[in-house]
Write a protein that holds these residues in place. Structure first.
Motif, PDB file in Angstrom:
ATOM      1  N   GLY A 129       0.793  -1.219   0.000  1.00  0.00           N
ATOM      2  CA  GLY A 129       0.000   0.000   0.000  1.00  0.00           C
ATOM      3  C   GLY A 129       0.822   1.264   0.000  1.00  0.00           C
ATOM      4  N   THR A 130       2.104   1.157  -0.315  1.00  0.00           N
ATOM      5  CA  THR A 130       2.981   2.326  -0.379  1.00  0.00           C
ATOM      6  C   THR A 130       4.134   2.014  -1.317  1.00  0.00           C
ATOM      7  OG1 THR A 130       4.206   3.948   0.962  1.00  0.00           O
ATOM      8  CG2 THR A 130       4.454   1.633   1.564  1.00  0.00           C
ATOM      9  N   THR A 131       4.852   3.038  -1.736  1.00  0.00           N
ATOM     10  CA  THR A 131       5.974   2.820  -2.647  1.00  0.00           C
ATOM     11  C   THR A 131       7.203   2.351  -1.877  1.00  0.00           C
ATOM     12  OG1 THR A 131       6.781   5.076  -2.426  1.00  0.00           O
ATOM     13  CG2 THR A 131       5.104   4.667  -4.117  1.00  0.00           C
ATOM     14  N   TYR A 136       8.326   3.445   1.938  1.00  0.00           N
ATOM     15  CA  TYR A 136       8.519   2.375   2.915  1.00  0.00           C
ATOM     16  C   TYR A 136       9.901   2.491   3.550  1.00  0.00           C
ATOM     17  CZ  TYR A 136       8.760  -2.357   4.863  1.00  0.00           C
ATOM     18  OH  TYR A 136       8.905  -3.430   5.710  1.00  0.00           O
ATOM     19  N   ARG A 137      10.900   2.688   2.722  1.00  0.00           N
ATOM     20  CA  ARG A 137      12.269   2.824   3.228  1.00  0.00           C
ATOM     21  C   ARG A 137      12.390   4.062   4.109  1.00  0.00           C
ATOM     22  NH1 ARG A 137      16.949   2.164  -0.978  1.00  0.00           N
ATOM     23  NH2 ARG A 137      17.387   0.199   0.096  1.00  0.00           N
ATOM     24  N   GLY A 138      11.701   5.134   3.763  1.00  0.00           N
ATOM     25  CA  GLY A 138      11.784   6.362   4.535  1.00  0.00           C
ATOM     26  C   GLY A 138      11.235   6.253   5.934  1.00  0.00           C
ATOM     27  N   ARG A 139      10.407   5.246   6.176  1.00  0.00           N
ATOM     28  CA  ARG A 139       9.863   5.062   7.529  1.00  0.00           C
ATOM     29  C   ARG A 139      10.921   4.554   8.497  1.00  0.00           C
ATOM     30  NH1 ARG A 139       4.508   1.605   5.841  1.00  0.00           N
ATOM     31  NH2 ARG A 139       3.410   3.251   4.692  1.00  0.00           N
ATOM     32  N   GLY A 140      11.995   3.986   7.958  1.00  0.00           N
ATOM     33  CA  GLY A 140      13.036   3.420   8.818  1.00  0.00           C
ATOM     34  C   GLY A 140      12.655   2.052   9.319  1.00  0.00           C
ATOM     35  N   ALA A 141      13.514   1.489  10.140  1.00  0.00           N
ATOM     36  CA  ALA A 141      13.274   0.158  10.681  1.00  0.00           C
ATOM     37  C   ALA A 141      12.092   0.188  11.623  1.00  0.00           C
ATOM     38  CB  ALA A 141      14.528  -0.338  11.433  1.00  0.00           C
TER      39      ALA A 141
END
Length: 310
Positions: A293-295, A299-304
């Motif tokens: 539901g996201t690019t 997704y990577r920008g959210r971090g771990a």
């Protein structure tokens, strides 16, 4: 990689932690629910595990191992404890051997208790199928590697903490313990789709192929040839045991791997796409967006993911 190794690697975060517990007499300690999986190894003596929610007490003896794969709360108590132990139990953190052990009349009970930190956002269905409590009695004949790991843990804990390599040996043994506990559960389970899948030569062969090289251009025909059966037979057996058809499982697993790579590395999207079997960053991005539901970039920008410390 194989299914069990991949299932663990996909969710594990950081290193396992452990504490020793030495008690005697009438005693009870509570372990609250937590993120991750817990475990107990009875090094000597006998005790009782009382699950939260009123489950049946589980008697434990020396050499027994318990896995709490979903972090359910429970109480550990003396071998003669009744239901009242849940009311008088003290928090585990207060009575670890390094802090204030509980002492009373009677033989000592020594345990190693610990946790594996897990990210449950993409938990493999093999781990999801594990029951709330896996009790593995001391039985070196049925699972010799588990008994050997318990023996090595006991000897390491009884030795000098200052021995060369001690800081690496214990975490390494705890990692082995997790694999052996899951192996032993699968070998002893009398029900469940994933133990059946791992024991079925057709499904197990297909799973091993997909996990060994997830980026390969697999088709139902290639997997069926690898397993030595028709495409219809492979599809029927694989779907019945795994819960989804082979190509659907492969897509799910590729995207799970891509998510982990995005979360844990700064590899370019083109590299992640190539490593997970997608012909271009666009193809990966399209499939990833449908699943999450996201690019990939967002997704990577959210971090771990945040996982509470054990």
């Amino acid at each position: 990689m194989d299914v069990v190794s991949d299932a663990i690697s996909a969710v594990r975060v950081g290193r396992p932690s452990s504490s020793r517990l030495r008690v005697s007499g009438d005693w009870a300690v509570r372990l609250a629910p937590y993120e991750g999986a817990g475990f107990h190894v009875v090094l000597s003596g006998a005790c009782t595990l009382l699950p939260d929610g009123g489950g049946a007490p589980v008697p434990l003896g020396a050499g027994d191992v318990v896995l709490v794969p979903h972090g359910a709360g429970h109480v550990l108590a003396d071998a003669t404890a009744g239901p009242d132990a849940t009311r008088r139990a003290r928090p585990f953190e207060e009575v670890r051997e390094a802090d204030r052990p509980l002492a009373g009349a009677g033989p000592d009970v020594r345990l190693l208790c610990g946790k594996y930190r897990l990210d449950r956002s993409r938990k493999h269905p093999l781990l999801a199928e594990l029951p709330d409590l896996v009790h593995l009695p001391d039985d070196s004949g049925r699972c010799p590697e588990l008994g050997a790991a318990v023996g090595l843990l006991a000897r390491e804990l009884d030795g000098d903490a200052g021995r060369p390599g001690a800081a690496l040996v214990l975490p390494g043994l705890l990692d082995l313990l997790l694999v052996y506990m899951i192996r032993a559960w699968a070998a002893r389970a009398r029900s469940g789709s994933w133990p059946a899948a791992l024991a079925d030569p057709v499904t197990a062969t297909a799973l091993h192929a997909l996990h060994s090289d997830p980026a390969a251009p697999w088709t139902n025909g290639l997997l069926a040839a690898r397993a030595g059966v028709s495409r219809a037979t492979l599809a029927r057996r694989f779907t019945a045991q795994v819960g989804r058809p082979p190509m659907a499982y492969l897509t799910w697993w590729r995207l799970t791997l891509a998510a982990r790579r995005l979360r844990e590395t700064d590899a370019p999207l083109a590299t992640v796409a190539r490593e997970t079997g997608y012909g271009s960053p666009y193809a990966l991005s399209h499939a990833f967006s449908r699943e999450f539901g996201t690019t990939p970039g967002r997704y990577r920008g959210r971090g771990a993911p945040e996982v509470r410390a054990s």
